[in-house]
Design a protein around this motif. Structure first.
Motif, PDB file in Angstrom:
ATOM      1  N   GLU A  55       0.823  -1.213   0.000  1.00 45.02           N
ATOM      2  CA  GLU A  55       0.000   0.000   0.000  1.00 45.02           C
ATOM      3  C   GLU A  55       0.855   1.261   0.000  1.00 45.02           C
ATOM      4  OE1 GLU A  55      -3.589  -0.006   2.601  1.00 45.02           O
ATOM      5  OE2 GLU A  55      -2.692  -1.867   3.334  1.00 45.02           O
ATOM      6  N   ILE A  56       1.924   1.241   0.815  1.00 49.34           N
ATOM      7  CA  ILE A  56       2.791   2.410   0.936  1.00 49.34           C
ATOM      8  C   ILE A  56       4.247   1.970   0.817  1.00 49.34           C
ATOM      9  CG2 ILE A  56       3.633   4.213   2.511  1.00 49.34           C
ATOM     10  CD1 ILE A  56       0.813   4.433   3.623  1.00 49.34           C
ATOM     11  N   ALA A  57       5.026   2.701   0.037  1.00 51.07           N
ATOM     12  CA  ALA A  57       6.459   2.449  -0.076  1.00 51.07           C
ATOM     13  C   ALA A  57       7.205   3.630   0.532  1.00 51.07           C
ATOM     14  CB  ALA A  57       6.872   2.262  -1.531  1.00 51.07           C
ATOM     15  N   VAL A  58       8.113   3.335   1.455  1.00 51.96           N
ATOM     16  CA  VAL A  58       8.977   4.363   2.040  1.00 51.96           C
ATOM     17  C   VAL A  58      10.313   4.248   1.328  1.00 51.96           C
ATOM     18  CG1 VAL A  58      10.106   5.189   4.137  1.00 51.96           C
ATOM     19  CG2 VAL A  58       7.784   4.245   4.256  1.00 51.96           C
ATOM     20  N   VAL A  59      10.667   5.258   0.542  1.00 53.67           N
ATOM     21  CA  VAL A  59      11.792   5.177  -0.390  1.00 53.67           C
ATOM     22  C   VAL A  59      12.841   6.243  -0.090  1.00 53.67           C
ATOM     23  CG1 VAL A  59      12.466   5.329  -2.823  1.00 53.67           C
ATOM     24  CG2 VAL A  59      10.298   4.238  -2.193  1.00 53.67           C
ATOM     25  N   ALA A  86       8.909   9.686   0.430  1.00 53.31           N
ATOM     26  CA  ALA A  86      10.369   9.787   0.369  1.00 53.31           C
ATOM     27  C   ALA A  86      10.901  10.005   1.777  1.00 53.31           C
ATOM     28  CB  ALA A  86      10.781  10.937  -0.536  1.00 53.31           C
ATOM     29  N   PHE A  87      11.939   9.243   2.122  1.00 53.21           N
ATOM     30  CA  PHE A  87      12.559   9.327   3.453  1.00 53.21           C
ATOM     31  C   PHE A  87      14.035   9.553   3.213  1.00 53.21           C
ATOM     32  CE2 PHE A  87      14.177   7.053   7.365  1.00 53.21           C
ATOM     33  CZ  PHE A  87      13.709   7.997   8.270  1.00 53.21           C
ATOM     34  N   SER A  88      14.524  10.770   3.473  1.00 52.14           N
ATOM     35  CA  SER A  88      15.843  11.114   2.964  1.00 52.14           C
ATOM     36  C   SER A  88      16.609  12.066   3.869  1.00 52.14           C
ATOM     37  CB  SER A  88      15.685  11.760   1.580  1.00 52.14           C
ATOM     38  OG  SER A  88      16.922  12.199   1.077  1.00 52.14           O
ATOM     39  N   VAL A 108       9.811  13.063   4.175  1.00 52.19           N
ATOM     40  CA  VAL A 108      10.228  13.128   5.571  1.00 52.19           C
ATOM     41  C   VAL A 108      11.745  13.097   5.632  1.00 52.19           C
ATOM     42  CG1 VAL A 108      10.157  12.002   7.830  1.00 52.19           C
ATOM     43  CG2 VAL A 108       8.130  11.962   6.367  1.00 52.19           C
ATOM     44  N   MET A 109      12.320  14.049   6.341  1.00 53.26           N
ATOM     45  CA  MET A 109      13.775  14.090   6.530  1.00 53.26           C
ATOM     46  C   MET A 109      14.185  13.022   7.550  1.00 53.26           C
ATOM     47  SD  MET A 109      15.264  16.711   4.834  1.00 53.26           S
ATOM     48  CE  MET A 109      16.650  17.225   5.873  1.00 53.26           C
ATOM     49  N   LYS A 110      15.325  12.379   7.319  1.00 57.07           N
ATOM     50  CA  LYS A 110      15.808  11.372   8.260  1.00 57.07           C
ATOM     51  C   LYS A 110      16.200  11.970   9.603  1.00 57.07           C
ATOM     52  CE  LYS A 110      17.368   7.812   5.032  1.00 57.07           C
ATOM     53  NZ  LYS A 110      18.493   7.007   4.506  1.00 57.07           N
ATOM     54  N   SER A 111      16.380  13.273   9.645  1.00 59.82           N
ATOM     55  CA  SER A 111      16.737  13.946  10.896  1.00 59.82           C
ATOM     56  C   SER A 111      15.531  14.178  11.801  1.00 59.82           C
ATOM     57  CB  SER A 111      17.398  15.299  10.591  1.00 59.82           C
ATOM     58  OG  SER A 111      16.550  16.121   9.797  1.00 59.82           O
ATOM     59  N   GLU A 112      14.333  13.925  11.287  1.00 62.00           N
ATOM     60  CA  GLU A 112      13.118  14.133  12.080  1.00 62.00           C
ATOM     61  C   GLU A 112      12.958  13.031  13.129  1.00 62.00           C
ATOM     62  OE1 GLU A 112      11.162  16.598  12.107  1.00 62.00           O
ATOM     63  OE2 GLU A 112      11.216  17.592  10.169  1.00 62.00           O
ATOM     64  N   PRO A 114      11.286   9.885  15.063  1.00 61.89           N
ATOM     65  CA  PRO A 114      10.606   8.723  14.464  1.00 61.89           C
ATOM     66  C   PRO A 114       9.100   8.888  14.316  1.00 61.89           C
ATOM     67  CG  PRO A 114      12.218   8.005  16.081  1.00 61.89           C
ATOM     68  CD  PRO A 114      12.142   9.487  16.202  1.00 61.89           C
ATOM     69  N   GLU A 115       8.474   9.565  15.278  1.00 64.56           N
ATOM     70  CA  GLU A 115       7.014   9.696  15.227  1.00 64.56           C
ATOM     71  C   GLU A 115       6.536  10.511  14.025  1.00 64.56           C
ATOM     72  OE1 GLU A 115       8.518  12.585  18.516  1.00 64.56           O
ATOM     73  OE2 GLU A 115       8.913  10.520  17.839  1.00 64.56           O
ATOM     74  N   VAL A 116       7.428  11.322  13.452  1.00 62.79           N
ATOM     75  CA  VAL A 116       7.055  12.104  12.270  1.00 62.79           C
ATOM     76  C   VAL A 116       6.787  11.174  11.089  1.00 62.79           C
ATOM     77  CG1 VAL A 116       7.851  13.807  10.584  1.00 62.79           C
ATOM     78  CG2 VAL A 116       8.260  14.189  13.010  1.00 62.79           C
ATOM     79  N   LEU A 117       7.646  10.171  10.891  1.00 65.07           N
ATOM     80  CA  LEU A 117       7.430   9.212   9.803  1.00 65.07           C
ATOM     81  C   LEU A 117       6.147   8.422  10.031  1.00 65.07           C
ATOM     82  CD1 LEU A 117       8.308   7.790   7.222  1.00 65.07           C
ATOM     83  CD2 LEU A 117       9.668   6.231   8.638  1.00 65.07           C
ATOM     84  N   ILE A 118       5.908   8.012  11.263  1.00 66.74           N
ATOM     85  CA  ILE A 118       4.689   7.261  11.569  1.00 66.74           C
ATOM     86  C   ILE A 118       3.458   8.109  11.261  1.00 66.74           C
ATOM     87  CG2 ILE A 118       3.348   6.168  13.407  1.00 66.74           C
ATOM     88  CD1 ILE A 118       5.863   4.613  12.491  1.00 66.74           C
TER      89      ILE A 118
END
Length: 221
Positions: A55-59, A86-88, A108-112, A114-118
């Motif tokens: 359903e969702i790809a985190v790339v 995009a997770f970068s 989503v920036m990788k510096s954020e 973890p709850e931001v990605l969720i």
């Protein structure tokens, strides 16, 4: 899309195993999410998308020799039902708009934290586009005041096209022109033409200045 009572099925695409495993653990702790596959590049990602109900790809944007941005475009064409986030580590000011234009649903920036990605995954599953408040404001201001963003000649990488940016990054990694042409499936003449366009757009005086700036940019990431 799967009903709201089922777990959202997520594919994680990153060329670093430790990042993939970390994301799998983070997502696995959520009751409404599950990681249904992990891929380290374009080929393995497309294979898993063909085999599994995603359903969702985190790339990640940087996938070794592959381009995450190019992968997002391919997913949009071949699997339009899959929503990509995009997770970068790359600045959202350079890439977020490109990701949305390519068919992505979030950045989503990788510096954020973890709850931001969720939170981004949940919003994207609900059919929304996820961008930071700062990036949303930036894009709205760009629409309202377009003249403020005509920035050619000031070393702003944001003025480069998607293809130019791909070449720019490879130049910064020290990849020779012939190898760049091979990786991107374009001619050497096209690579040379793109380098010339980049130099003009960035306001650089020579090819050596372009190389120096590209190296500095890549190493700052």
């Amino acid at each position: 899309m799967t009903g709201t009572g089922a777990k959202v099925r997520i594919l994680v695409v990153d060329d670093h195993a430790i990042v993939r495993e970390g994301l799998a653990m983070l997502i696995g702790h959520e009751r409404d999410m599950t990681v249904c596959g992990q891929a380290d590049g374009e080929a393995s990602a497309l294979q898993l998308l063909a085999e599994r109900a995603v359903e969702i790809a985190v790339v990640d944007i940087s996938l070794g020799d592959d381009s995450g941005l190019a992968l997002i475009k391919r997913i949009r064409r071949s699997h339009p039902e899959v929503r990509v986030i995009a997770f970068s580590m790359h600045p959202e000011s350079i890439y977020a708009e490109r990701v949305v234009r390519a068919g992505g649903y979030g950045y989503v920036m990788k510096s954020e934290p973890p709850e931001v990605l969720i939170d981004a995954i949940r919003q994207v599953r609900a059919g929304k586009v996820y961008l930071s408040d700062e990036m949303t404001g930036f894009l709205l201001n760009k629409v309202v005041n377009p003249k403020e963003f005509q920035t050619e000649g000031v070393k702003n990488v944001g003025v480069l096209s998607d293809r130019e940016l791909e070449v720019f990054q490879l130049v910064g990694k020290g990849v020779p022109t012939k190898e760049i042409a091979k990786r991107l499936d374009i001619s050497v003449k096209t690579v040379d033409a793109l380098r010339q366009k980049m130099r003009v757009k960035l306001g650089l005086e020579s090819a050596s200045e372009l190389v120096k700036f590209a190296i500095e940019y890549v190493h700052a990431m």
